[in-house]
Every structure is written in C-alpha cells, then in structure tokens.
Design an enzyme around this catalytic site. Structure first.
Site, PDB file in Angstrom:
ATOM      1  N   TRP A 132      30.475  10.527  -4.561  1.00 40.37           N
ATOM      2  CA  TRP A 132      31.185   9.238  -4.580  1.00 40.37           C
ATOM      3  C   TRP A 132      31.826   8.974  -3.225  1.00 40.37           C
ATOM      4  O   TRP A 132      31.787   7.851  -2.703  1.00 40.37           O
ATOM      5  CB  TRP A 132      32.280   9.254  -5.648  1.00 40.37           C
ATOM      6  CG  TRP A 132      31.911   8.664  -6.975  1.00 40.37           C
ATOM      7  CD1 TRP A 132      31.729   9.340  -8.141  1.00 40.37           C
ATOM      8  CD2 TRP A 132      31.716   7.276  -7.292  1.00 40.37           C
ATOM      9  NE1 TRP A 132      31.419   8.455  -9.159  1.00 40.37           N
ATOM     10  CE2 TRP A 132      31.413   7.192  -8.672  1.00 40.37           C
ATOM     11  CE3 TRP A 132      31.767   6.097  -6.542  1.00 40.37           C
ATOM     12  CZ2 TRP A 132      31.166   5.986  -9.312  1.00 40.37           C
ATOM     13  CZ3 TRP A 132      31.521   4.885  -7.174  1.00 40.37           C
ATOM     14  CH2 TRP A 132      31.224   4.836  -8.541  1.00 40.37           C
ATOM     15  N   TRP A 135      44.623 -15.360  -7.918  1.00 44.39           N
ATOM     16  CA  TRP A 135      45.509 -14.291  -8.353  1.00 44.39           C
ATOM     17  C   TRP A 135      46.908 -14.837  -8.631  1.00 44.39           C
ATOM     18  O   TRP A 135      47.312 -15.863  -8.092  1.00 44.39           O
ATOM     19  CB  TRP A 135      45.575 -13.191  -7.295  1.00 44.39           C
ATOM     20  CG  TRP A 135      44.248 -12.594  -6.970  1.00 44.39           C
ATOM     21  CD1 TRP A 135      43.505 -12.797  -5.852  1.00 44.39           C
ATOM     22  CD2 TRP A 135      43.486 -11.695  -7.782  1.00 44.39           C
ATOM     23  NE1 TRP A 135      42.333 -12.090  -5.904  1.00 44.39           N
ATOM     24  CE2 TRP A 135      42.287 -11.400  -7.087  1.00 44.39           C
ATOM     25  CE3 TRP A 135      43.692 -11.111  -9.037  1.00 44.39           C
ATOM     26  CZ2 TRP A 135      41.317 -10.547  -7.595  1.00 44.39           C
ATOM     27  CZ3 TRP A 135      42.725 -10.261  -9.545  1.00 44.39           C
ATOM     28  CH2 TRP A 135      41.547  -9.985  -8.826  1.00 44.39           C
ATOM     29  N   ASN A 164      43.483  11.321 -10.067  1.00 45.59           N
ATOM     30  CA  ASN A 164      42.410  10.334  -9.975  1.00 45.59           C
ATOM     31  C   ASN A 164      42.336   9.425 -11.198  1.00 45.59           C
ATOM     32  O   ASN A 164      42.147   8.213 -11.084  1.00 45.59           O
ATOM     33  CB  ASN A 164      41.059  11.034  -9.779  1.00 45.59           C
ATOM     34  CG  ASN A 164      39.930  10.039  -9.573  1.00 45.59           C
ATOM     35  OD1 ASN A 164      39.928   9.296  -8.598  1.00 45.59           O
ATOM     36  ND2 ASN A 164      38.982   9.994 -10.494  1.00 45.59           N
TER      37      ASN A 164
END
Length: 498
Positions: free
Chosen positions: A284, A312, A350
């Site tokens: 990754w 947003w 993570n």
C-alpha cells in the site's frame, strides 16, 4: 576501478548505513566518500519548537554520526537551505559526484532538480538512486502501459513481479570503506536548541530512534508477525510493528522489512497469513508513492477531479465541529480517544486513522484537506504520499474501488474493535467508570448508569456533536450530486516532470 575520485552522499530519508543503496553506490564507484546531512531550514521553519519529529531525527543523526566515525569516516552536518549548502559543500570538497536517494514528493523533486542544475554548472554529477521503495514510478504498469489506479490489481502485479534480487540488501555496515573525513574535520552535531527546538522528555516519541531503535522494534515484531492479521485492527492490542516512523526517516530499509514478510508469507497457517497481510500494508505504501509520482495533482486536489465540486460544510458551526474533532470532544468515545492519542503521542493506530477520517468527512461534512493538514502536523510518521492517499481513500475521492456510500459507523467500530473499552478508558478517562455496554455510546445510557459511572453528559463528557444517522443521510446527498468520475488527472510525464 573507481569511476570518481571523490563523491558526496547526501542523506535525507535514509538515515542508516546498513542496506543503504545510495551509500553503497557511492562506496563502489568512488575512491573517497564524504557523507552529509542537512537540517533543512526550508522544512524546519514551518514546524513548532516542540516538534517531536525533529528530536527523533536529531537522535537518529547522532547515531548515524557515531556509526560513520567508528568506520573511519565522519558525518558532515549543515543547517540551512540544501539548494545552497549542497553545491557549496560539493565544490569545497572537490567531489565529482553527489549521490542521493530519490524522492517523490513534488517539492522534493523541484529541490533536487535545482540542486542538479547547480551541480551541473560546477561540472559535478548528481546521481539519484532508488532506495525507499522496492518498485518506483513506472516499474509496475498495467498491460496497457498505464499506472494502476486501484490497489488490488496493483498488489497482484507487485507480487508477480517481485524477485529475490529486488529484496536483496545493498551493502552492510561492516562493508563501509573508502569513507573520508573532510579536511577541516566534520562539524559538531548542532544541539536541538541551536536549531531552534526545545523538545521535553515527556514530549519525545515512545519509539527508540536510529538504526538500533529500528532493529529493536523489528526484533520485537517478527515473533508477533504471525498474528498480525488477527490483531492489527485492535488499538488496545500490541498488533502493529510500530516501524512506520523508521520507514519514514529511513532508519531501516524497506527491503529489510519486505524481505522478512515475503519469506514468511509462504508458510502455512497463521504465520503465512500474518506475513501476507503485513506485506500488503508495505505494498500500500508503494502504491501511494506511485500515485503521487504519476498524479501530482493529488497534492491539494482530489484524485478523481469531479469530487472537487463537493460543497463541504463551512462557517462557524463547521469550524466549531472541526475544533471539537481536533481536540477529541466530539461525543463519540472512540473518535475522541483516537484524537487524544495523536495529540498526546504523535501516533495513531491505522484502524483509527480510517475511523477518525471518515468521521470528519462523512459525519461532520468537513473537507478532507483540513484533516489531512492536521495529521501532517501531528503524526510522527507523516509521509505526504501515504497521508494524502489515506485521507482521499476515506473521503472516497481517491484510489478506491468502493463507492462513496461507504461510511464508518463510529459506534459500531468502537464496539467491534475496542469491545471492552481498554483503549477508550486510557485516553478518555472521564468515561472509565462506565460499564462496557454504555461506554461506546454514553448518550444512550440511562440516568442510573451514567450516575453510577460518575458521568454527566454536557459537563464531564460532551453530547455527540452530530447524530450519525442524520449525518449519513446528509453525506449521501452531498456526494450524490457528483457523478462517479473516471480518472482525468494528468500523469507526471504529461507535464514533463521526471
């Protein structure tokens, strides 16, 4: 036969002597090799005085200097603008070549181009070598010769292409030779104070620095690697390797880690499963480096440009919600615990990076770039490619085959990955007396339970800043106005950057 009489190795993201491709190349092609590290004022000037990453770098550079001295060389240290310092030093030492590990961030690419041109004007070669990845740039492409934009097929291609030679180490510490000491000897390593930093012991990283620190963490992780796939998602469990900051600053090589994982992935049972999952995480990292190289517009813009049209949340309410998210005051215990962890330690698990990012973007409706910038300031292991890739993944604007309606439920995530609340109780101690069942969503608890847990919502711990179910519907509406786009960003070779 040596190609150059004298060479200079400019260390940046490779603060080690073991398995260092740049140092190995210089030692094999030069009769004498000098080594330099520059405390880059162009980077340091934007950091707070108590930035723990600078202390980690300083400790790692100090160890590097000792290793080079023990091998008969020396580390030259400079504090300044490397675009000035490197050509000046190369000229004063009379070297014929400067060696450096290749970098992929747009600002670093521009810096190296400038240095290369300055050196060329002096008749000095600049050699940039691959060191921080196994495969870079265009080494892995689709059958049509295009870069991959989805991870899974990229990973399959990576695993199909990798060979033992790709994972082989580049030199060993005991192979150091031809190291040279500058005529006026190396300057003493400047103190943190002289660099403009004051990092208290309490503020420093919990992980040990330098090559020795990286090795210590790897030795601790290898016996645990077999269970990585089972434990990696639980923040209260010692599942990760904790080596990401060492990879970031190059105190250990990616080849060392990938070699360990690749060798173990063919074992049967948990040993192979854990190794495969850990190797997948390393791949990754390479995937995001490749994306940054081919699509530099991701710095500041969506990988899928159509998503830049999203409106947003903005205004005072959005700013207040953003501040609550930053400070761990959202009313969602797992989100708040994770944000307090990063604020206190510079580290975030993570799984929690995904949870907190999803919450900011899809519960609060706040632009992913604000969260990306916050993590860039706070994370010990901040890396532009991975940080940007992770945030765009969470925001569904990046390299992801999943549609935008993947929205993490922070309460479900909490119940699943911190079922007994061990992580939450550590970082949100005001909830520590609540029973497990009430801990994940205290606003649902009855008055008696809250009283027994010594919690008054709105006083001891905030009410939720948003209702997840309502926010989810608003997010689906916000994204639905954007047609799912194809990738239209320019590749890096389309704009003439190597």
């Amino acid at each position: 036969m040596s190609e150059f009489e004298k060479g200079l190795v400019w260390m940046r993201r490779d603060l080690r002597c073991t398995d260092n491709a740049t140092l190995t190349q210089a030692l094999s092609t030069c009769r004498e090799v000098y080594v330099v590290f520059v405390f880059d004022t162009m980077i340091l000037k934007g950091l707070p005085a108590d930035d723990r990453r600078v202390a980690f770098i300083h400790d790692s550079v100090a160890e590097l200097a000792r290793t080079l001295a023990d091998a008969g060389g020396a580390l030259i240290v400079r504090h300044g603008d490397p675009t000035v310092a490197i050509p000046s030093l190369a000229k004063s030492l009379g070297v014929q070549a400067v060696f450096a590990g290749r970098d992929y961030e747009p600002a670093a690419v521009a810096r190296d181009r400038f240095v290369a041109r300055s050196l060329d004007d002096l008749g000095i070669a600049f050699e940039a070598l691959k060191d921080q990845v196994i495969f870079e740039a265009s080494e892995i492409l689709t059958s049509q010769g295009e870069p991959y934009s989805v991870f899974t097929p990229y990973q399959r291609a990576w695993l199909k292409q990798v060979r033992p030679v790709d994972l082989a180490p580049h030199g060993r510490t005991r192979d150091l030779q031809h190291l040279a000491v500058p005529p006026n000897d190396a300057e003493a390593l400047p103190s943190l104070a002289s660099l403009g930093f004051d990092v208290s012991e309490a503020r420093r990283m919990a992980v040990p620095a330098g090559e020795s620190g990286a090795r210590q963490l790897l030795d601790d992780f290898l016996p645990r690697m077999a269970h990585y796939h089972e434990r990696r998602d639980y923040p209260a469990v010692r599942g990760p390797s904790y080596l990401s900051v060492h990879l970031r600053f190059g105190t250990i090589s990616i080849r060392t880690l990938a070699r360990e994982a690749h060798a173990a992935m063919f074992q049967e049972g948990d040993a192979g499963s854990g190794a495969r999952k850990w190797l997948s995480e390393l791949i990754w990292r390479e995937f995001y480096f490749m994306i940054l190289h081919h699509y530099p517009h991701v710095v500041g813009k969506a990988f899928k440009p159509a998503y830049d049209a999203i409106e947003w949340a903005s205004g005072m309410a959005a700013d207040a919600n953003f501040q609550a998210w930053c400070e761990g005051r959202t009313g969602y215990p797992l989100v708040d615990a994770a944000m307090r962890q990063i604020n206190q330690t510079g580290y975030m698990h993570n799984r929690l990076r995904m949870v907190t990012a999803s919450f900011l973007v899809k519960d609060l409706g706040i632009d992913w770039r604000r969260g990306e910038a916050y993590f860039a300031r706070a994370l010990n292991d901040f890396d532009l490619a991975a940080n940007n890739g992770g945030w765009q993944w969470a925001a569904s604007t990046g390299c992801d085959a999943q549609p935008y309606f993947r929205i993490f439920n922070p309460t479900t995530q909490s119940e699943t990955f911190d079922p007994h609340g061990r992580f939450i109780r550590k970082y949100v101690p005001e909830l520590a007396n609540l029973p497990d069942k009430a801990l994940h969503a205290p606003w649902r608890a009855d008055a008696q339970t809250l009283l027994g847990g010594k919690v008054t919502l709105g006083r001891d711990y905030p009410q939720p800043v948003v209702a997840h179910d309502v926010a989810r519907k608003e997010t689906l509406a916000r994204y639905a106005v954007v047609k799912t786009p194809a990738v239209t960003g320019k590749r890096i070779d389309d704009v003439g950057v190597e």
